[in-house]
Write an enzyme that holds these catalytic residues in place. Structure first.
Site, short mmCIF file in Angstrom:
data_model
loop_
_atom_site.label_atom_id
_atom_site.label_comp_id
_atom_site.label_asym_id
_atom_site.label_seq_id
_atom_site.Cartn_x
_atom_site.Cartn_y
_atom_site.Cartn_z
N ASP A 1 1.27 -1.68 0.16
CA ASP A 1 0.04 0.05 0.32
C ASP A 1 0.78 1.22 0.23
O ASP A 1 1.87 2.05 1.30
CB ASP A 1 -1.01 -0.02 1.12
CG ASP A 1 -2.07 0.99 1.51
OD1 ASP A 1 -1.64 2.14 0.10
OD2 ASP A 1 -3.16 0.83 1.97
N HIS A 2 1.33 1.71 -0.90
CA HIS A 2 2.06 3.40 -0.89
C HIS A 2 1.31 4.37 -0.36
O HIS A 2 2.35 5.55 -0.23
CB HIS A 2 2.01 3.09 -2.79
CG HIS A 2 3.70 3.59 -3.11
ND1 HIS A 2 4.05 4.26 -2.83
CD2 HIS A 2 3.65 4.30 -4.06
CE1 HIS A 2 5.31 4.33 -2.70
NE2 HIS A 2 5.08 4.59 -4.30
N ARG A 3 0.76 3.94 0.25
CA ARG A 3 -0.26 5.44 1.27
C ARG A 3 0.92 5.20 2.21
O ARG A 3 1.87 6.74 2.84
CB ARG A 3 -1.68 5.39 1.55
CG ARG A 3 -2.43 5.73 0.68
CD ARG A 3 -4.06 5.01 0.76
NE ARG A 3 -4.22 3.71 1.60
CZ ARG A 3 -5.36 3.46 2.06
NH1 ARG A 3 -6.31 3.98 2.12
NH2 ARG A 3 -5.71 2.38 2.07
#
Length: 476
Positions: free
Chosen positions: A446-448
């Site tokens: 998850d690139h968040r």
């Protein structure tokens, strides 16, 4: 929590409602009734099997009596809190309405003469689970396939009486739940199937063999369900019809939940996937050595075990990967424990049970936990609690012979590692091209909350450990 309410005759009848089987689920499908109106039931006896959006569970009834009414047929999806069965808790105390069977499903599945499952002895009554006191259900005789076929063809009772009936089995045939479901779908009585599996267990191949027409006469229950001659028979949803150009399969239960979760995950968390190809020859040698190690006796040792341990070490070195995104509060929730999910393909669809606190387990303990997880999933007995609370997941797509994939995150998790097939390939080793055991790993995150640097470090650490498993000691 299960709630029971008395009917109008409070001293006589009690109702059993569909309980909340956990994890906030709101409905469940009735897969199988183990009792019928007129059967005697006891406190803690399993009366039906239901499938939620996460797993199949068996429901025990919390009081004694005689079954008066089944409110829903098999195959019906029922909301939590709806009454599913009514029981006469004071039989013989006076006149009572005639027992009422569940409404016939449309279409009705083929009747089965299979002996009813028995619960393990010595287990305490539980609201949801798989172990309760031994069943004391008194079954009434049901019509077999021969009787139904004779009635449909207008031959009457004479033909039914002439049909050979298999001898009643004194013991329940040994078969796993997916095999039992296959037999039910094919109209096969497991008591007539010759087992070829270890310790007399009936396999899927045995069921298919029993369903295949042969030259010699076989009991009517072994034959495939017959279609009525005088009137068209209803076709069960998802059944394959000869000559049909398409088949429609209802999406419900576990598969429906999977579809919704994957769509939600794919379009909520910004996925990034990175890949690395690694020489795992030394890991494969270590697997072979561990299989002979007395400390690993009684547990299954395979490459997945060392891959799981490598991921746990990589998480320890890079704890930021073990986190979750809290959207309402706009916070990153850092987890200080690892519940390691293992994606498992089952007859009901993909499920992801997890090993609780996997970071605290020794290698033998991790091997035992993996073995139990896989066996429970294959038997269709994974509980909803076992699939809740995962933090990071491994999906072993290599068992299907593919090199790797771009896995979608399990909802609520920050990373998932896909492991490809391990193959013998030409590889530059110590300056020379040699045949080596090679695999490709893919890490989606998850690139968040996980940037490229962190994701790359985790993947590189896993690869480095698998290339040289001595790092399991030096890095742990």
């Amino acid at each position: 929590m299960t709630t029971m309410t008395d009917t109008s005759n409070a001293a006589r009848f009690r109702e059993f409602k569909m309980p909340d089987v956990g994890e906030g689920l709101t409905e469940a499908e009735i897969l199988k009734w183990y009792v019928q109106p007129g059967d005697t039931v006891t406190d803690g006896q399993v009366v039906c099997e239901v499938e939620t959006a996460k797993a199949a569970v068996e429901l025990p009834i919390p009081f004694d009596g005689v079954v008066h009414e089944l409110r829903f047929p098999e195959g019906t999806t029922v909301d939590v809190g709806q009454v599913i069965i009514a029981v006469d808790v004071a039989p013989g105390s006076g006149d009572a309405p005639a027992p009422v069977a569940a409404p016939a499903p449309a279409p009705a599945p083929a009747p089965s003469a299979e002996p009813e499952p028995e619960a393990p002895k010595g287990r305490q009554p539980v609201l949801v689970g798989y172990g309760v006191s031994e069943s004391s259900t008194k079954r009434r005789a049901r019509k077999g396939m021969a009787a139904i076929q004779a009635e449909l063809n207008g031959h009457g009772a004479a033909s039914v009486a002439a049909a050979p009936a298999p001898a009643a089995s004194k013991e329940r045939p040994l078969a796993k739940p997916p095999v039992r479901k296959l037999a039910k779908d094919l109209g096969i009585d497991l008591a007539t199937v010759v087992p070829t599996g270890k310790d007399g267990i009936i396999t899927r191949e045995d069921v298919h063999a029993a369903a295949t027409p042969v030259a010699t006469p076989v009991p009517a229950q072994v034959q495939a369900p017959a279609v009525a001659v005088e009137a068209p028979a209803p076709v069960e949803a998802g059944a394959v019809v000869a000559g049909a150009r398409e088949t429609r399969i209802p999406v419900k239960g576990v598969r429906k939940a999977i579809a919704q979760a994957m769509v939600g995950s794919a379009f909520t968390a910004p996925h990034v996937t990175e890949f690395v190809t690694v020489d795992v020859t030394r890991t494969m040698k270590l697997v072979a050595e561990l299989k002979e190690d007395k400390d690993m006796a009684g547990v299954r040792v395979n490459p997945l075990l060392l891959i799981a341990k490598a991921l746990l070490v990589a998480i320890k070195r890079n704890p930021g990967i073990n986190a979750a995104w809290d959207e309402p509060n706009q916070e990153i929730v850092q987890k200080h424990f690892v519940n390691l999910g293992i994606a498992a393909a089952t007859p009901r669809g993909l499920i992801v049970p997890n090993i609780k606190d996997a970071h605290d387990l020794t290698l033998p303990q991790l091997a035992a936990a993996l073995g139990e997880l896989v066996a429970t999933a294959r038997d269709g007995k994974t509980s909803p609690a076992a699939m809740a609370g995962g933090t990071v997941t491994i999906t072993n797509v290599g068992v299907f012979g593919v090199d790797t994939g771009t896995p979608i995150l399990n909802p609520g998790e920050s990373a998932i590692l896909a492991v490809g097939a391990i193959k013998l390939q030409p590889w530059v080793h110590k300056g020379k091209v040699k045949p080596r055991q090679v695999t490709t790993l893919a890490l989606s995150f998850d690139h968040r909350l996980v940037d490229g640097e962190l994701g790359s470090k985790v993947l590189a650490d896993v690869a480095a450990i698998l290339e040289n498993p001595k790092r399991l000691i030096t890095w742990a």
